[in-house]
Motif scaffolding. Structure first.
Motif, PDB file in Angstrom:
ATOM      1  N   ALA A 152      18.054  75.495  25.799  1.00  0.00           N
ATOM      2  CA  ALA A 152      17.369  74.216  25.979  1.00  0.00           C
ATOM      3  C   ALA A 152      18.295  73.057  25.639  1.00  0.00           C
ATOM      4  CB  ALA A 152      16.111  74.166  25.122  1.00  0.00           C
ATOM      5  N   LEU A 153      19.147  73.243  24.647  1.00  0.00           N
ATOM      6  CA  LEU A 153      20.088  72.193  24.268  1.00  0.00           C
ATOM      7  C   LEU A 153      21.160  72.016  25.341  1.00  0.00           C
ATOM      8  CD1 LEU A 153      20.516  73.179  20.513  1.00  0.00           C
ATOM      9  CD2 LEU A 153      19.127  71.325  21.444  1.00  0.00           C
ATOM     10  N   VAL A 154      21.557  73.114  25.964  1.00  0.00           N
ATOM     11  CA  VAL A 154      22.533  73.050  27.057  1.00  0.00           C
ATOM     12  C   VAL A 154      21.927  72.322  28.246  1.00  0.00           C
ATOM     13  CG1 VAL A 154      23.881  74.411  28.703  1.00  0.00           C
ATOM     14  CG2 VAL A 154      23.720  75.146  26.328  1.00  0.00           C
ATOM     15  N   ARG A 155      20.709  72.701  28.620  1.00  0.00           N
ATOM     16  CA  ARG A 155      20.035  72.054  29.769  1.00  0.00           C
ATOM     17  C   ARG A 155      19.839  70.562  29.542  1.00  0.00           C
ATOM     18  NH1 ARG A 155      16.879  76.643  29.506  1.00  0.00           N
ATOM     19  NH2 ARG A 155      15.173  75.462  28.567  1.00  0.00           N
ATOM     20  N   TYR A 198      25.512  77.869  14.003  1.00  0.00           N
ATOM     21  CA  TYR A 198      25.368  76.419  14.057  1.00  0.00           C
ATOM     22  C   TYR A 198      25.334  75.946  15.504  1.00  0.00           C
ATOM     23  CZ  TYR A 198      30.230  76.166  15.416  1.00  0.00           C
ATOM     24  OH  TYR A 198      31.402  76.308  16.103  1.00  0.00           O
ATOM     25  N   TRP A 199      24.743  74.789  15.694  1.00  0.00           N
ATOM     26  CA  TRP A 199      24.822  74.037  16.942  1.00  0.00           C
ATOM     27  C   TRP A 199      25.298  72.637  16.575  1.00  0.00           C
ATOM     28  CZ3 TRP A 199      19.247  75.849  17.302  1.00  0.00           C
ATOM     29  CH2 TRP A 199      19.171  77.077  17.938  1.00  0.00           C
ATOM     30  N   LEU A 200      26.230  72.095  17.310  1.00  0.00           N
ATOM     31  CA  LEU A 200      26.652  70.706  17.160  1.00  0.00           C
ATOM     32  C   LEU A 200      26.058  69.963  18.343  1.00  0.00           C
ATOM     33  CD1 LEU A 200      28.326  68.543  15.692  1.00  0.00           C
ATOM     34  CD2 LEU A 200      30.240  69.181  17.158  1.00  0.00           C
ATOM     35  N   ILE A 201      25.192  68.985  18.061  1.00  0.00           N
ATOM     36  CA  ILE A 201      24.502  68.264  19.135  1.00  0.00           C
ATOM     37  C   ILE A 201      24.790  66.772  19.050  1.00  0.00           C
ATOM     38  CG2 ILE A 201      22.690  69.994  19.382  1.00  0.00           C
ATOM     39  CD1 ILE A 201      20.828  68.199  17.762  1.00  0.00           C
ATOM     40  N   ASP A 202      24.690  66.102  20.184  1.00  0.00           N
ATOM     41  CA  ASP A 202      24.895  64.660  20.271  1.00  0.00           C
ATOM     42  C   ASP A 202      23.619  64.045  20.834  1.00  0.00           C
ATOM     43  OD1 ASP A 202      26.037  62.169  20.245  1.00  0.00           O
ATOM     44  OD2 ASP A 202      27.290  62.491  22.011  1.00  0.00           O
ATOM     45  N   VAL A 258      15.178  70.376  18.092  1.00  0.00           N
ATOM     46  CA  VAL A 258      15.214  71.661  17.397  1.00  0.00           C
ATOM     47  C   VAL A 258      13.808  72.247  17.282  1.00  0.00           C
ATOM     48  CG1 VAL A 258      15.751  72.789  15.205  1.00  0.00           C
ATOM     49  CG2 VAL A 258      17.348  71.142  16.184  1.00  0.00           C
ATOM     50  N   LYS A 259      12.802  71.396  17.098  1.00  0.00           N
ATOM     51  CA  LYS A 259      11.418  71.872  17.024  1.00  0.00           C
ATOM     52  C   LYS A 259      10.979  72.571  18.313  1.00  0.00           C
ATOM     53  CE  LYS A 259       8.990  68.890  13.790  1.00  0.00           C
ATOM     54  NZ  LYS A 259       7.981  67.812  13.703  1.00  0.00           N
ATOM     55  N   GLU A 276      18.637  73.764   8.933  1.00  0.00           N
ATOM     56  CA  GLU A 276      19.070  72.548   8.247  1.00  0.00           C
ATOM     57  C   GLU A 276      19.782  71.670   9.267  1.00  0.00           C
ATOM     58  OE1 GLU A 276      22.023  71.077   4.644  1.00  0.00           O
ATOM     59  OE2 GLU A 276      21.679  73.224   4.959  1.00  0.00           O
ATOM     60  N   ILE A 277      19.408  70.395   9.313  1.00  0.00           N
ATOM     61  CA  ILE A 277      20.017  69.435  10.246  1.00  0.00           C
ATOM     62  C   ILE A 277      20.732  68.378   9.410  1.00  0.00           C
ATOM     63  CG2 ILE A 277      19.608  67.762  12.076  1.00  0.00           C
ATOM     64  CD1 ILE A 277      17.016  69.305  12.712  1.00  0.00           C
TER      65      ILE A 277
END
Length: 76
Positions: free
Chosen positions: A20-23, A43-47, A58-59, A69-70
């Motif tokens: 979902a984060l990629v899309r 981990y995921w690194l998101i912008d 994330v929810k 943890e964010i």
């Protein structure tokens, strides 16, 4: 703003639904960390625009029995 999302899970993080984060186009990096006695971590690194958006994204991901943890990343 960049945020690091740490996930502790009883199953490998790769099996979780980070697609979902990629899309959404917000995922910059992802990886698994060395397993420890408490399970698997990754981990995921998101912008995203802000902390509220990071939490909301994330929810939306089904993370059963995970500790999440964010944390905001300082960009220098």
């Amino acid at each position: 703003m960049r945020f690091m999302v740490f996930v502790r899970s009883p199953i490998p993080l790769a099996a979780l639904h980070g697609e979902a984060l990629v899309r959404a186009g917000v995922l910059l990096d992802a990886g698994d960390l060395v397993p420890d006695a408490c399970g698997v971590s990754g981990y995921w690194l998101i912008d995203v625009r802000d902390a509220a958006e990071a939490v909301e994204r994330v929810k939306r991901i089904h993370l059963p029995a995970c500790v999440v943890e964010i944390r905001q990343v300082a960009v220098v």
